[in-house]
Scaffold this motif. Structure first.
Motif, short mmCIF file in Angstrom:
data_model
loop_
_atom_site.label_atom_id
_atom_site.label_comp_id
_atom_site.label_asym_id
_atom_site.label_seq_id
_atom_site.Cartn_x
_atom_site.Cartn_y
_atom_site.Cartn_z
N ALA A 223 0.84 -1.20 0.00
CA ALA A 223 0.00 0.00 0.00
C ALA A 223 0.87 1.25 0.00
O ALA A 223 1.96 1.26 0.58
N LEU A 224 0.38 2.28 -0.65
CA LEU A 224 0.96 3.61 -0.56
C LEU A 224 -0.14 4.52 -0.02
O LEU A 224 -1.20 4.65 -0.65
N GLN A 225 0.10 5.08 1.15
CA GLN A 225 -0.86 5.99 1.76
C GLN A 225 -0.30 7.40 1.71
O GLN A 225 0.79 7.63 2.24
N VAL A 226 -1.03 8.31 1.11
CA VAL A 226 -0.66 9.72 1.09
C VAL A 226 -1.57 10.41 2.09
O VAL A 226 -2.77 10.60 1.84
N LEU A 227 -1.03 10.74 3.26
CA LEU A 227 -1.82 11.25 4.37
C LEU A 227 -1.79 12.77 4.49
O LEU A 227 -2.61 13.34 5.19
N GLY A 228 -0.85 13.42 3.81
CA GLY A 228 -0.82 14.88 3.76
C GLY A 228 -1.91 15.35 2.81
O GLY A 228 -1.96 14.91 1.65
N ILE A 229 -2.78 16.21 3.27
CA ILE A 229 -3.98 16.58 2.52
C ILE A 229 -3.67 17.17 1.14
O ILE A 229 -4.41 16.95 0.19
N ALA B 246 -3.36 1.74 -7.25
CA ALA B 246 -2.88 1.02 -8.44
C ALA B 246 -1.50 0.41 -8.23
O ALA B 246 -1.09 -0.46 -8.99
N LEU B 247 -0.79 0.85 -7.20
CA LEU B 247 0.57 0.35 -6.95
C LEU B 247 0.60 -0.97 -6.19
O LEU B 247 1.63 -1.65 -6.18
N ALA B 248 -0.50 -1.36 -5.57
CA ALA B 248 -0.54 -2.60 -4.79
C ALA B 248 -0.17 -3.78 -5.67
O ALA B 248 -0.71 -3.97 -6.76
N VAL C 287 12.00 7.45 7.13
CA VAL C 287 12.16 6.61 8.32
C VAL C 287 11.84 5.17 7.93
O VAL C 287 10.75 4.90 7.40
N LEU C 288 12.78 4.26 8.18
CA LEU C 288 12.56 2.84 7.91
C LEU C 288 11.69 2.26 9.01
O LEU C 288 11.92 2.49 10.19
N LEU C 289 10.68 1.49 8.61
CA LEU C 289 9.82 0.79 9.56
C LEU C 289 10.04 -0.70 9.40
O LEU C 289 9.78 -1.26 8.34
N GLU C 290 10.55 -1.34 10.44
CA GLU C 290 10.77 -2.79 10.39
C GLU C 290 9.44 -3.53 10.36
O GLU C 290 9.32 -4.58 9.74
N ALA C 291 8.45 -2.98 11.07
CA ALA C 291 7.11 -3.57 11.09
C ALA C 291 6.12 -2.45 10.75
O ALA C 291 5.88 -1.58 11.57
N ALA C 292 5.58 -2.49 9.55
CA ALA C 292 4.67 -1.44 9.09
C ALA C 292 3.32 -2.04 8.75
O ALA C 292 3.22 -3.17 8.29
N GLU C 293 2.31 -1.27 9.02
CA GLU C 293 0.97 -1.63 8.59
C GLU C 293 0.30 -0.33 8.16
O GLU C 293 0.79 0.75 8.49
N PRO C 294 -0.77 -0.41 7.41
CA PRO C 294 -1.42 0.83 7.00
C PRO C 294 -1.72 1.72 8.20
O PRO C 294 -2.11 1.23 9.27
N TYR C 295 -1.51 3.01 8.03
CA TYR C 295 -1.72 3.97 9.11
C TYR C 295 -3.20 4.06 9.46
O TYR C 295 -4.05 4.12 8.59
N GLY D 62 -3.01 10.78 19.86
CA GLY D 62 -1.61 10.99 20.24
C GLY D 62 -0.59 10.47 19.24
O GLY D 62 0.60 10.70 19.41
N ALA D 63 -1.02 9.76 18.21
CA ALA D 63 -0.08 9.21 17.23
C ALA D 63 0.40 10.31 16.30
O ALA D 63 -0.35 11.20 15.93
N VAL D 64 1.66 10.25 15.95
CA VAL D 64 2.22 11.19 14.99
C VAL D 64 1.94 10.65 13.60
O VAL D 64 2.29 9.51 13.29
N ARG D 65 1.28 11.45 12.78
CA ARG D 65 0.90 11.00 11.44
C ARG D 65 2.00 11.34 10.45
O ARG D 65 2.41 12.49 10.34
N PRO D 66 2.48 10.34 9.71
CA PRO D 66 3.43 10.63 8.64
C PRO D 66 2.72 11.33 7.49
O PRO D 66 1.49 11.26 7.38
N THR D 67 3.46 11.98 6.63
CA THR D 67 2.87 12.57 5.43
C THR D 67 2.57 11.48 4.41
O THR D 67 1.55 11.51 3.74
N VAL D 68 3.48 10.50 4.33
CA VAL D 68 3.33 9.38 3.39
C VAL D 68 3.79 8.11 4.09
O VAL D 68 4.79 8.12 4.82
N ARG D 69 3.07 7.01 3.86
CA ARG D 69 3.52 5.70 4.35
C ARG D 69 3.50 4.73 3.18
O ARG D 69 2.49 4.59 2.48
N LEU D 70 4.62 4.05 2.97
CA LEU D 70 4.76 3.01 1.95
C LEU D 70 4.91 1.69 2.69
O LEU D 70 5.87 1.51 3.45
N VAL D 71 3.94 0.79 2.52
CA VAL D 71 3.95 -0.50 3.20
C VAL D 71 4.29 -1.57 2.18
O VAL D 71 3.70 -1.63 1.10
N MET D 72 5.25 -2.43 2.54
CA MET D 72 5.67 -3.50 1.65
C MET D 72 5.02 -4.82 2.08
O MET D 72 4.60 -4.97 3.24
#
Length: 127
Positions: free
Chosen positions: A24-30, A42-44, A78-86, A91-101
């Protein structure tokens, strides 16, 4: 103020996703997504064939798409060893973009400021 990541610091992080499938590619910045077609969905399932960074612009290539991330001045990878969709959490810090493999790892593109300037462009490869 946080130090700016150099291309030499970012390259090994990008090397970790080469050959892997995108979950998944999540674009969280509005205002971050600068292209509407193809969509991030489409990238999945696409396999990362190459990565590159020139100055502050990251390119991730698959057989069908080219994804560009412009980190602007303050963006960090930032490398995430364990990533899941945001998922929004208190209280969670939201990334601007998350790429999950598919292997469970991933990358966050983050910014320290409230104004989000990282941009994302997705383009179909010419056939």
């Amino acid at each position: 103020m946080a130090t700016i990541q150099s291309a030499a610091e970012i390259t090994p992080l990008l090397d970790r996703i080469k050959g892997q499938k995108i979950a998944a590619l999540q674009v969280l910045g509005i205002n971050s997504l600068k292209s509407l077609s193809p969509s991030p969905e489409a990238l999945a399932g696409e396999v990362v064939t190459a990565t590159d960074i020139v100055e502050r612009i990251i390119s991730i290539n698959t057989a069908s798409h080219i994804i560009s991330f412009d980190l602007q001045r303050t963006g960090r990878v930032v490398l995430l060893e364990a990533a899941e969709p945001y998922r929004l959490a208190v209280g969670a810090v939201r990334p601007t973009v998350r790429l999950v493999m598919n292997d469970g790892s991933g990358l966050d593109l983050t910014e320290p400021a409230k104004t989000k300037r990282i941009t994302v462009t997705i383009a179909a490869r010419p056939k």
